[in-house]
Design a protein around this motif. Structure first.
Motif, PDB file in Angstrom:
ATOM      1  N   GLU A 250      59.345  46.141  29.536  1.00 26.02           N
ATOM      2  CA  GLU A 250      59.824  44.918  30.184  1.00 26.02           C
ATOM      3  C   GLU A 250      60.876  45.209  31.255  1.00 26.02           C
ATOM      4  OE1 GLU A 250      58.561  42.102  29.897  1.00 26.02           O
ATOM      5  OE2 GLU A 250      57.343  42.268  28.077  1.00 26.02           O
ATOM      6  N   ARG A 251      61.534  46.333  31.157  1.00 23.71           N
ATOM      7  CA  ARG A 251      62.663  46.606  32.053  1.00 23.71           C
ATOM      8  C   ARG A 251      62.248  46.678  33.525  1.00 23.71           C
ATOM      9  NH1 ARG A 251      67.256  49.648  28.703  1.00 23.71           N
ATOM     10  NH2 ARG A 251      66.814  48.678  26.693  1.00 23.71           N
ATOM     11  N   PRO A 252      61.250  47.480  33.888  1.00 23.17           N
ATOM     12  CA  PRO A 252      60.866  47.516  35.307  1.00 23.17           C
ATOM     13  C   PRO A 252      60.314  46.193  35.810  1.00 23.17           C
ATOM     14  CG  PRO A 252      59.372  48.855  33.978  1.00 23.17           C
ATOM     15  CD  PRO A 252      60.510  48.485  33.090  1.00 23.17           C
ATOM     16  N   ARG A 253      59.682  45.413  34.941  1.00 22.25           N
ATOM     17  CA  ARG A 253      59.171  44.111  35.374  1.00 22.25           C
ATOM     18  C   ARG A 253      60.307  43.177  35.764  1.00 22.25           C
ATOM     19  NH1 ARG A 253      55.128  43.234  30.198  1.00 22.25           N
ATOM     20  NH2 ARG A 253      53.740  45.022  30.600  1.00 22.25           N
ATOM     21  N   ILE A 254      61.354  43.156  34.952  1.00 21.27           N
ATOM     22  CA  ILE A 254      62.497  42.292  35.247  1.00 21.27           C
ATOM     23  C   ILE A 254      63.207  42.760  36.512  1.00 21.27           C
ATOM     24  CG2 ILE A 254      64.774  41.582  34.410  1.00 21.27           C
ATOM     25  CD1 ILE A 254      63.543  41.693  31.556  1.00 21.27           C
TER      26      ILE A 254
END
Length: 467
Positions: A250-254
């Motif tokens: 989820e980190r790179p998406r956010i």
């Protein structure tokens, strides 16, 4: 625009409240420091209009507070916050018999003394300098940069500033890039002092939910896309207070969504190193894009008295921070920087000690929770605290009752933007086990006091207050 008092209370939370309930909620705000001594409260007429209550109800509530010494009133004049005789101001030193659960922090690591001794030659070598260092010592900035590189985020010392703690870092960032009147996305719940810092810099807050099971990432991304906030403040590792960890995927998406809408991410990594038994190590969000400003600190892994923090950001942001910093401070204490260099050189030993201390503290909280009917402690793989579900929305009432038992206990709404999460309670896992056991004994007694008083869970759900 409504008054600050109603903003703190949450108008929907006190709708229909009796005068005694309203007075209790205002008193709770005062005791928790959300309303400050000397602060002017709305007039009876204005508050009655805001809350859609009769003026007689407001007059009665203010009268109860005045009788107990929590406000002073001048006829035809203002109503101001006071404290009754013998009451310590919020944040003051507690009585020796009191246990303060508003501070989630451990005492110093055993290696602190030796690190201090080893740091003295390094400090002595700096006597010929001015003693001022806006950026921080080169060797400390390199040590912090190396921690980022070890975790998967390429970083140079030029992308690091040493600060006087993490909250100092947040305030420096907001002083440099803040825009009054803009929106800021924040987690709900989150670190209360970060909310206060954002408010002080004029931001309008947009909450996105987090629970012990993690983030509603769909809501987070949709809020970013729909509202395009100027900044977003996130705690992705052992989130304070829930203990959740944001998944790697989820980190790179956010980060990408935030970059696309022009949102500057402020990522707080103060709790990143507080692992007990999570079983995996996520990559820092800074590895996913240049629009991430990361804040870190030594206070939770070494000692709260070590006022050493840092900021990692791209060089253009660092330049803006350095331009603003002299307006309110000229650097960070050199002795503490020298000590931090020594501590960071032995991080495996330091984190091992912290992990064991947190393990023992967690076990003590678990044992205490097991003896309180209706309380539930979720899995807590690390971090500062356990985010308890107390079964009924009585967190504020419990906080008030706990003070009578010499237990300082912030209720769930203290960590929110709108008076919600009355079923939740944050209990630190950072105290020595024997101190935690006594705190949980007092908590159990306070809970009996609340339940014995016949509080109605349904009424409390409707009239919960912000703390």
């Amino acid at each position: 625009m409504g008054s600050r008092l109603v903003e703190q209370l949450g108008a929907h939370n006190v709708a229909g409240s009796a005068a005694t309930t309203l007075a209790d909620r205002i008193r709770a705000l005062i005791l928790d420091g959300r309303l400050t001594v000397g602060e002017r409260l709305p007039s009876e007429r204005a508050l009655a209009v805001e809350l859609r209550r009769s003026r007689s109800t407001i007059t009665r509530a203010y009268g109860l507070l005045e009788a107990d010494g929590y406000v002073s009133r001048l006829h035809g004049g203002s109503t101001r916050v006071t404290l009754p005789n013998g009451h310590a101001a919020p944040g003051a030193e507690a009585d020796d018999d009191a246990i303060d659960l508003s501070i989630a922090s451990m005492d110093s690591t055993p290696g602190l003394y030796d690190a201090t001794v080893r740091s003295l030659p390094r400090l002595a070598a700096l006597r010929g300098t001015s003693g001022y260092s806006l950026r921080g010592l080169p060797e400390l900035r390199e040590a912090v940069a190396q921690r980022f590189r070890d975790r998967g985020a390429p970083t140079s010392a030029d992308e690091i500033i040493i600060t006087s703690g993490a909250l100092n870092a947040v305030n420096l960032i907001l002083a440099a890039i803040g825009r009054r009147g803009e929106r800021a996305l924040v987690e709900q719940p989150t670190f209360p002092h970060a909310l206060e810092a954002l408010h002080r810099h004029g931001y309008r807050l947009l909450p996105t939910p987090v629970d012990v099971d993690g983030w509603d990432t769909r809501h987070l991304n949709e809020t970013l896309l729909g509202s395009r906030p100027h900044v977003a403040y996130l705690i992705p590792d052992f989130h304070n207070p829930t203990g959740a960890t944001l998944p790697d995927e989820e980190r790179p998406r956010i980060v990408t969504t935030a970059r696309n809408v022009g949102t500057q991410l402020i990522v707080d990594e103060t709790t990143t190193e507080l692992d007990i038994d999570r079983g995996w190590s996520p990559a820092p969000m800074a590895a996913s894009g240049p629009n991430v400003i990361t804040v870190g600190s030594m206070s939770k892994i070494a000692w709260g008295g070590m006022r050493i923090g840092w900021i990692r950001a791209e060089r253009t942001v660092i330049a803006r921070l350095l331009a603003v910093r002299p307006s309110f401070e000229l650097g960070t204490a050199l002795l503490e920087q020298c000590i931090a260099v020594e501590l960071l050189a032995d991080m495996p030993a330091l984190t091992s000690h912290v992990g064991q201390r947190l393990h023992d503290g967690r076990a003590a909280v678990e044992a205490g929770v097991a003896g309180i009917p209706g309380f539930r402690m979720p899995p807590t793989p690390g971090g500062l605290s356990a985010w308890l579900d107390i079964g009924t929305p009585l967190s504020t009432s419990l906080s008030l009752a706990a003070r009578e038992r010499q237990l300082i206990l912030p209720p769930g709404p203290r960590f929110t933007t709108g008076g919600v999460l009355e079923r939740r309670l944050r209990i630190p896992i950072t105290l020595p086990p024997e101190r935690t056991a006594e705190a949980m004994r007092r908590l159990s007694l306070a809970w009996e006091d609340v339940r014995g008083a016949g509080a109605s869970p349904h009424a409390e759900l409707q009239h919960a207050a912000v703390i």
